[in-house]
Design an enzyme around this catalytic site. Sequence first.
Site, PDB file in Angstrom:
ATOM      1  N   ASP A  34      -4.920 -50.122  27.550  1.00 19.48           N
ATOM      2  CA  ASP A  34      -5.431 -51.213  28.389  1.00 19.48           C
ATOM      3  C   ASP A  34      -5.497 -50.840  29.866  1.00 19.48           C
ATOM      4  O   ASP A  34      -5.859 -51.652  30.712  1.00 19.48           O
ATOM      5  CB  ASP A  34      -4.593 -52.478  28.216  1.00 19.48           C
ATOM      6  N   GLY A  35      -5.141 -49.590  30.198  1.00 16.76           N
ATOM      7  CA  GLY A  35      -5.245 -49.130  31.577  1.00 16.76           C
ATOM      8  C   GLY A  35      -3.956 -49.168  32.362  1.00 16.76           C
ATOM      9  O   GLY A  35      -3.890 -48.634  33.469  1.00 16.76           O
ATOM     10  N   GLU A  36      -2.919 -49.815  31.846  1.00 13.14           N
ATOM     11  CA  GLU A  36      -1.648 -49.865  32.566  1.00 13.14           C
ATOM     12  C   GLU A  36      -0.988 -48.491  32.577  1.00 13.14           C
ATOM     13  O   GLU A  36      -1.144 -47.697  31.659  1.00 13.14           O
ATOM     14  CB  GLU A  36      -0.710 -50.888  31.912  1.00 13.14           C
ATOM     15  N   ARG A 115      -6.179 -48.526  56.765  1.00 11.34           N
ATOM     16  CA  ARG A 115      -7.252 -49.057  57.611  1.00 11.34           C
ATOM     17  C   ARG A 115      -6.875 -50.403  58.223  1.00 11.34           C
ATOM     18  O   ARG A 115      -7.196 -50.676  59.375  1.00 11.34           O
ATOM     19  CB  ARG A 115      -8.540 -49.243  56.795  1.00 11.34           C
ATOM     20  N   HIS A 148      -3.304 -43.107  60.620  1.00 12.23           N
ATOM     21  CA  HIS A 148      -4.197 -43.460  61.727  1.00 12.23           C
ATOM     22  C   HIS A 148      -3.451 -44.179  62.856  1.00 12.23           C
ATOM     23  O   HIS A 148      -3.644 -43.873  64.036  1.00 12.23           O
ATOM     24  CB  HIS A 148      -5.346 -44.337  61.212  1.00 12.23           C
ATOM     25  N   LYS A 209     -18.228 -45.055  71.899  1.00  5.67           N
ATOM     26  CA  LYS A 209     -18.843 -45.796  70.801  1.00  5.67           C
ATOM     27  C   LYS A 209     -19.211 -47.199  71.300  1.00  5.67           C
ATOM     28  O   LYS A 209     -18.350 -47.949  71.738  1.00  5.67           O
ATOM     29  CB  LYS A 209     -17.890 -45.888  69.620  1.00  5.67           C
TER      30      LYS A 209
END
Length: 317
Positions: A34-36, A115, A148, A209
Amino acid sequence: MPVLSGSSGGGIAESLAPILGMEHIRLESRRFPDGEGYVRIPLDAIDALRSEVVILVSNTYPDTGIMQTILLLGAINDIRRGDVSNVKDNSERERNLEDVGPGIILAIPYFGYERQDKRFSMGEVISAELIGNMLANYCDGFVILDLHAPEVLQKIGTPVEFVSSMSEIAETLSNQVQPDFILSPDKGAISRASEVARIIGCEFSYLEKTRVDAHTIQHTPKDLDVSGKVVAIVDDMISTGGTICRASDALRNQGALEVYAACTHGLFTGGALSRLSRHVDGVYTTDSLPNPRANVSAALAISRGVSELIGLFDEKE
């Protein structure tokens, strides 16, 4: 001391171990239908995990990387605490194990969700801080490569070593490109790009910028003279490549002979490499994330942070 990895960060962990004079142990990780995610500490690794400080190398990107990192940290914590209750096969291991105390260092080559390091609008979550606080519950120190905005993790209450691969990027550029000029694509990357320029011993500047409208950003040279020069644009990450392409166009308009791009984290989303190939003469990036342009090892930078944290543990003993 063991350097551990799951399916994420295995290549860097393999390179990191000999630098530190340690053993690399790959932990079991796979997925259910199931992706777990599923993780497990191999039985023959348990003694190593309980006898010394351990370093887990694992990315928090993509989302599955966050989940795997948490599961691996949970499994390591259980083993170090001696919590092996509910083991079905009593012959596997003696279950009365003592708690060996703190000593888990999490090394994150690429810190996902970095981000969002501040709130830009009401109702937003500071995802970098949230992820950092969550992981801090399961480790005793972090090593994070080229975050960052490092200030976002200043309040998490767990020792953090912020490290950079800019010296290795500078060496690679110096040997393979021999740039005359290093450019930061905006003010946010000035500290990294200026460090590369200082190490190489060449000129440096950055682009201003300016947002023209909601969909258009214009880059303007600041005291820039690149006519007939080889220029390398240096940033912390390249995602879509749009910023680099616009910066390259501005440089060529100013007469740049060749333009190269370099970064720590090569995400290269949405056809970025194809786009970049039309605007720059080459791309250089570390292996913090698996990508076809990874030609700089992140292991050396991470080893510097791990050594600092191990020193903190030694002082406490």
